[in-house]
Design an enzyme around this catalytic site. Structure first.
Site, PDB file in Angstrom:
ATOM      1  N   CYS A  27     -33.907   6.408  -3.983  1.00 32.73           N
ATOM      2  CA  CYS A  27     -33.713   7.415  -2.946  1.00 32.73           C
ATOM      3  C   CYS A  27     -34.976   8.255  -2.890  1.00 32.73           C
ATOM      4  CB  CYS A  27     -32.466   8.242  -3.215  1.00 32.73           C
ATOM      5  SG  CYS A  27     -32.521   9.143  -4.774  1.00 32.73           S
ATOM      6  N   VAL A  28     -34.870   9.520  -2.527  1.00 35.97           N
ATOM      7  CA  VAL A  28     -36.057  10.353  -2.339  1.00 35.97           C
ATOM      8  C   VAL A  28     -36.777  10.633  -3.650  1.00 35.97           C
ATOM      9  CG1 VAL A  28     -36.891  12.578  -1.490  1.00 35.97           C
ATOM     10  CG2 VAL A  28     -35.053  11.396  -0.292  1.00 35.97           C
TER      11      VAL A  28
END
EC number: 2.7.1.201
Length: 638
Positions: A27-28
């Site tokens: 993810c981020v």
């Protein structure tokens, strides 16, 4: 060697190898693994990897916090592991095999509300701002609001309601859309169904209570009629209607011939879904939503409301770990729909603040631990701004006592919030900026609760930490006593890892080393039978074949020692390995004993590159001269 090659290789080993990975994505800020056996993941070793800032398991996924460079790290991990990455949705589906039914239910609920949260936060801030300018009498001796004395601000107030109404009154449109998106059905049908729940033709949900039953408009079909009631801001009816549409569409897709599905499926899905929404699930959902909001409200307004609030404040952070906290979004939204405010959400904001304050104490305690600060500072900032995961999993749960200190502070703050009757106009930013979503008349009381959420966790964490944290925790490895010997903050003088003739790196035959693509360094033509640690530090890489070792020194240098050329082809023959990855070594400790006769009998060169993969540049004081293991002063760092 690329920037994260070694770290990615170590992570692959420490999560249990390629064979233990069912799926991997990112993810981020985090690597997300679906592991076949979570117990094979060595958390302690993973957290020694320089790039790793913490680990946690959530929603069936083992997650490793990397930070902003996660995309680059992920690419390198895919390269070294040979595993084909998957999408986040695919990883989530794979992870569900590791979840209980309640975790799957809460995960689905979270995925439905996640796309809506930015709009809800924005709407909450808008309503909070409108409340300040049109409800608080701050002018003309406390008799008029800003809107009443200024045409400009009156216009602003009216204009902002356009957005506020879109966010909250028409929320069912967003909910049904999000359900169809998550379930993989036709999103435009979800949007249309949502619109039919809030159409201006219908009696507004907010007007139902004040309208006599005989005056409620109906669709008259002769033998029966259906009340024309809207479901503005209603959460449960919209969710139930959305799932009716989803399952109707999936049913007809399964049983309808492909040639006519474009015509038949939308018609046979949408029309019955709208009918069922207004005749069955809408009224039922309305009752369920009212019941939930009334139960929560009753608990938070009863004679034991302080106890209810204290328990909620104490357990909210653990709920975040399990994912069960997602249910509060639906409850908060329902409270706002029913009562025009929520008394639950302020306690959620206070819980986030409390966990961030525990991290703030860790920042103070570990001010001389540079590695810890790389995690602590961004985790504290994000927690104060409403994103708690880095603080929870990267800091507080790692030591546990900050987590419990935060829970205690959150509990006290929640009791103060309920005791003062603090109300929020809606869900807002779940941290320090959360005060903007509180009705302005409660700002002072909420500020007092915030003070408790800051002071109590900070004080508890600091006092306990002074007694509980080791020197290594407080100051980092470079200044602490580890394994019985003291590291100095002064860097060691680099020592030769072996006996032999020293050669400039650019003069050796192997282009991978002579080009200095992996880093600057030198080579030694091995003449002895031992290779030793040139520095004190940690073995971060030890090839199974015994021919290469990675060491990270206590002052941060990363060193690759490669014994001979093409010796990987010997599959360990001729190497008697004395260390393993994750082991600490002192300068001069033996890494491996080498049988040179076996190497030369297989035609392997004894020229052994020593490369600084962390980017240091070196200058040789000796060239083509013989040096001995543990000899110092033959190179300088420039």
């Amino acid at each position: 060697m690329a920037k994260y090659t070694k770290d990615a290789t170590d992570l692959l080993t420490y999560v249990g190898g390629k064979e233990n990975i069912s799926a991997v994505t990112h993810c981020v800020t985090r690597m997300r693994f679906v592991l076949i056996d979570d117990k094979k993941a060595d958390v302690k070793k993973i957290e020694t990897i320089p790039s790793a800032k913490g680990t946690f398991t959530q929603s069936g996924q083992f997650q490793v916090i990397i930070g902003n460079d996660v995309q680059e790290f992920y690419n390198e991990f895919i390269t070294v592991s040979g595993i084909e990455g998957v999408s986040k949705d695919a990883a989530k589906q794979a992870a569900k095999t590791n979840q209980t039914w309640i975790q799957r239910l809460m995960g689905n609920l979270g995925e439905i509300f996640a796309p809506l949260i930015p709009a809800l936060i924005c709407g909450g801030l808008i309503l909070g701002f409108r409340n300040i300018i049109d409800a608080i009498k701050l002018f003309e001796d406390g008799t008029k609001t800003l809107v009443e004395i200024s045409q400009f601000w009156s216009g602003v107030d009216s204009f902002l309601w356009l957005i506020g109404e879109a966010v909250f009154h028409f929320l069912p449109v967003g909910i049904v859309w999000s359900i169809t998106k998550k379930m993989g059905t036709t999103q435009i049908l979800g949007i249309i169904l949502g619109i039919t729940l809030v159409s201006p033709q219908l009696l507004n949900a907010y007007a139902v209570a004040s309208t006599a039953a005989a005056d409620i408009p109906v669709w008259n079909f002769g033998s029966f009629s259906i009340q024309m009631i809207g479901y503005q801001a209603q959460v449960i009816p919209a969710m139930m209607a959305g799932f009716v549409l989803v399952y109707l569409e999936k049913f007809w897709h399964k049983h309808c011939p492909e040639a006519i599905s474009m015509i038949v499926v939308p018609f046979l899905s949408l029309i019955p879904a709208v009918i069922i929404a207004h005749t069955i699930v809408g009224p039922i959902g309305w009752k369920i939503g009212d019941m939930i909001s009334q139960v929560v409200y009753a608990g938070l307004s009863s004679n034991v409301k302080w106890l209810f609030a204290g328990v909620f404040g104490f357990v909210y952070a653990p709920l975040v770990i399990t994912g069960l906290h997602h249910m509060t979004n639906a409850i908060d939204t329902q409270l706002v729909s029913t009562y025009g405010y929520t008394i639950l959400w302020p306690m959620i904001a206070l819980s986030n603040i409390a966990q961030g304050s525990a991290v703030l104490a860790m920042i103070t305690l570990q001010k001389k631990n540079e590695r810890a600060q790389q995690v602590n500072i961004p985790a504290c900032i994000s927690c104060y701004l409403g994103v708690t995961e880095p603080a929870l999993f990267g800091v507080n749960l790692k030591y546990m006592f900050p987590f419990i200190s935060g829970m205690i502070g959150s509990s006290v703050a929640a009791m103060l919030s309920i005791g003062f009757g603090v109300k929020a106009v809606s869900i807002g930013v779940g941290g320090l900026p959360g005060i903007l979503s509180i009705f302005a008349e409660y700002w002072g009381f909420f500020a007092l609760a915030m003070a408790a959420a800051i002071i109590i966790p900070f004080a508890l964490t600091y006092v306990i930490g002074k007694k509980k944290l080791s020197d290594e925790d407080l100051f980092g490895e470079a200044n602490s006593l580890v394994n019985g010997y003291q590291h100095s903050s002064e860097p060691e003088i680099f020592a030769s890892p072996m006996d032999g003739k020293i050669l400039p790196l650019e003069e050796i035959e192997d282009a991978a080393f002579s080009s200095k693509a992996m880093g600057d360094g030198f080579a030694i033509e091995l003449s002895g039978d031992e290779v030793v640690a040139p520095v004190s530090g940690e073995i971060v890489m030890s090839f199974p074949t015994g021919h290469a070792y990675g060491i990270k020194s206590d002052d941060g240098k990363e060193i690759l020692i490669h014994i001979g050329m093409d010796t990987v082809e010997l599959n360990g023959e001729g190497f008697d390995v004395k260390v393993k990855a994750g082991q600490r070594v002192k300068q001069g400790d033996v890494l491996v004993k080498v049988n040179k006769d076996i190497l030369t009998s297989h035609g392997k060169s004894l020229v052994s590159p020593v490369v600084f993969t962390s980017g240091e540049k070196v200058e040789l004081h000796k060239k083509n001269e013989t040096i001995t293991k543990n000899e110092k002063g033959f190179i300088a760092f420039i």
